[in-house]
Design an enzyme around this catalytic site. Structure first.
Site, mmCIF file in Angstrom:
data_model
loop_
_atom_site.group_PDB
_atom_site.id
_atom_site.type_symbol
_atom_site.label_atom_id
_atom_site.label_comp_id
_atom_site.label_asym_id
_atom_site.label_seq_id
_atom_site.Cartn_x
_atom_site.Cartn_y
_atom_site.Cartn_z
ATOM 1 N N ASP A 112 -39.425 4.312 99.557
ATOM 2 C CA ASP A 112 -40.864 4.008 99.555
ATOM 3 C C ASP A 112 -41.171 2.880 98.564
ATOM 4 O OD1 ASP A 112 -40.537 5.456 97.245
ATOM 5 O OD2 ASP A 112 -42.048 6.982 97.696
ATOM 6 N N ASP A 122 -37.248 8.049 102.584
ATOM 7 C CA ASP A 122 -38.149 8.714 101.644
ATOM 8 C C ASP A 122 -39.322 9.355 102.365
ATOM 9 O OD1 ASP A 122 -37.268 8.567 99.006
ATOM 10 O OD2 ASP A 122 -37.997 6.514 98.745
ATOM 11 N N LYS A 182 -35.471 12.161 101.672
ATOM 12 C CA LYS A 182 -35.467 12.297 100.213
ATOM 13 C C LYS A 182 -36.875 12.670 99.757
ATOM 14 C CE LYS A 182 -34.911 8.625 97.304
ATOM 15 N NZ LYS A 182 -36.177 8.599 96.533
ATOM 16 N N GLU A 214 -39.198 13.862 96.040
ATOM 17 C CA GLU A 214 -39.204 13.845 94.573
ATOM 18 C C GLU A 214 -39.651 15.190 94.009
ATOM 19 O OE1 GLU A 214 -41.469 10.532 93.073
ATOM 20 O OE2 GLU A 214 -40.462 9.095 94.394
ATOM 21 N N GLU A 220 -32.900 9.165 88.472
ATOM 22 C CA GLU A 220 -33.483 7.867 88.121
ATOM 23 C C GLU A 220 -33.897 7.830 86.647
ATOM 24 O OE1 GLU A 220 -36.497 6.376 90.773
ATOM 25 O OE2 GLU A 220 -36.928 4.660 89.470
HETATM 26 O O1 KIV Z 1 -37.828 4.215 96.921
HETATM 27 C C1 KIV Z 1 -36.793 3.867 96.372
HETATM 28 O O2 KIV Z 1 -36.349 2.722 96.471
HETATM 29 C C2 KIV Z 1 -36.079 4.836 95.573
HETATM 30 C C3 KIV Z 1 -35.023 4.315 94.659
HETATM 31 C C4 KIV Z 1 -35.653 3.885 93.391
HETATM 32 C C5 KIV Z 1 -33.954 5.314 94.430
HETATM 33 O O3 KIV Z 1 -36.371 6.003 95.609
#
Ligand code: KIV
Length: 267
Positions: free
Chosen positions: A43, A82, A111, A113, A180
């Site tokens: 994202d 994401d 993914k 968070e 991260e």
């Molecule tokens: O969105 C993204 O690019 C990420 C990276 C920072 C791992 O989540």
């Protein structure tokens, strides 16, 4: 074609995993040709493609659009997408609907968070056949709560919490974890205690693999260049060679160096 199980096996065998973010078909095709292990439709597209100041405005429609473009460019590469802000925090059922959109667009894994607060959602998705990658440490979707893009888990309590979150997400079935912006010694220790791969960004060389934002590794970062970024194009003849140089540097353990890492809790 790599899948989650083969990537986990590579990590168990001690092979470092190289991942990059990608947002379109042309770069995806180049990454696949260069032999990247996995691609993340991040994202961060909100920041590096759309010029937003955070990832928060990115919508599920936009993620699905870019995921389908990347999937068409790299048909044989493990593709993580994401879940954008607001598309999964409401309930496990909301997360399932959003994840289904991204899988329909061509992602193989989503993914999300967060630690313990996301445990139920991770278990819910995994039980329904959706591979999940967790994301701990600096959580860009929580930038306003964190007070900016800062190194995380710098004290004992926060480090312990991160350890526990990593264990919990793993028990809930997460297949991989992005770490991260945390101190490198902590990331190494977390990695050594987990049966699944960790992919670091600003988390030092002790992770099972690395991810960089594509535009950072090509040296076209907008604004301040993060400490953990490295311009691989500067040392390469063209984009193809820069991608190859990044992959080799990760695999051979030459990237990241201490200069790209936060070495102690105090930094
Ligand atoms: O969105 C993204 O690019 C990420 C990276 C920072 C791992 O989540």
């Amino acid at each position: 074609m790599n899948d989650l199980i083969s990537l986990q096996q590579c990590a168990r065998n001690g092979e470092k995993l190289a991942m990059l973010t990608c947002y379109d078909a042309s770069f995806a095709a180049r990454m696949e040709a260069a032999g990247i292990d996995a691609i993340l439709v991040g994202d961060t597209l909100g920041m590096v493609v759309q010029g937003q100041t955070s990832t928060l405005p990115v919508s599920l429609d936009e993620m699905a659009y870019h995921t389908s473009a990347v999937a068409r460019g790299a048909r044989h590469t493990f593709l993580i997408a994401d879940l954008p802000f607001g598309s999964y925090q409401g309930s496990p059922a909301q997360a399932l609907q959003s994840a289904a959109r991204l899988l329909a667009a061509g992602a193989h894994c989503v993914k999300l968070e967060g630690g313990a607060v996301m445990a139920e959602t991770v278990a819910f998705l995994v039980a329904r056949g959706i591979p999940v990658c967790g994301h701990l440490g600096l959580l860009p979707q929580s930038v306003h709560a964190l007070g900016g893009y800062k190194v995380q888990a710098k004290n004992q309590d926060a480090a312990q919490q991160l350890h526990e979150d990593a264990q919990l997400l793993t028990q809930c079935g997460a297949g991989m974890l992005v770490l991260e912006a945390i101190p490198a010694p902590l990331a190494k220790e977390v990695t050594e205690h987990l049966p699944i791969p960790t992919i670091g960004i600003g988390a030092g060389a002790g992770c099972s693999g690395q991810v960089l934002v594509l535009y950072d590794m090509l040296g076209i970062t907008l604004g301040k260049v993060p400490r953990f970024a490295h311009n691989f194009l500067r040392e390469s003849a063209d984009i193809e060679h820069a991608l190859g140089a990044y992959i080799q540097a990760v695999k051979q353990g030459h990237f990241p160096t201490e200069a790209h890492s936060f070495m102690s809790a105090g930094i």
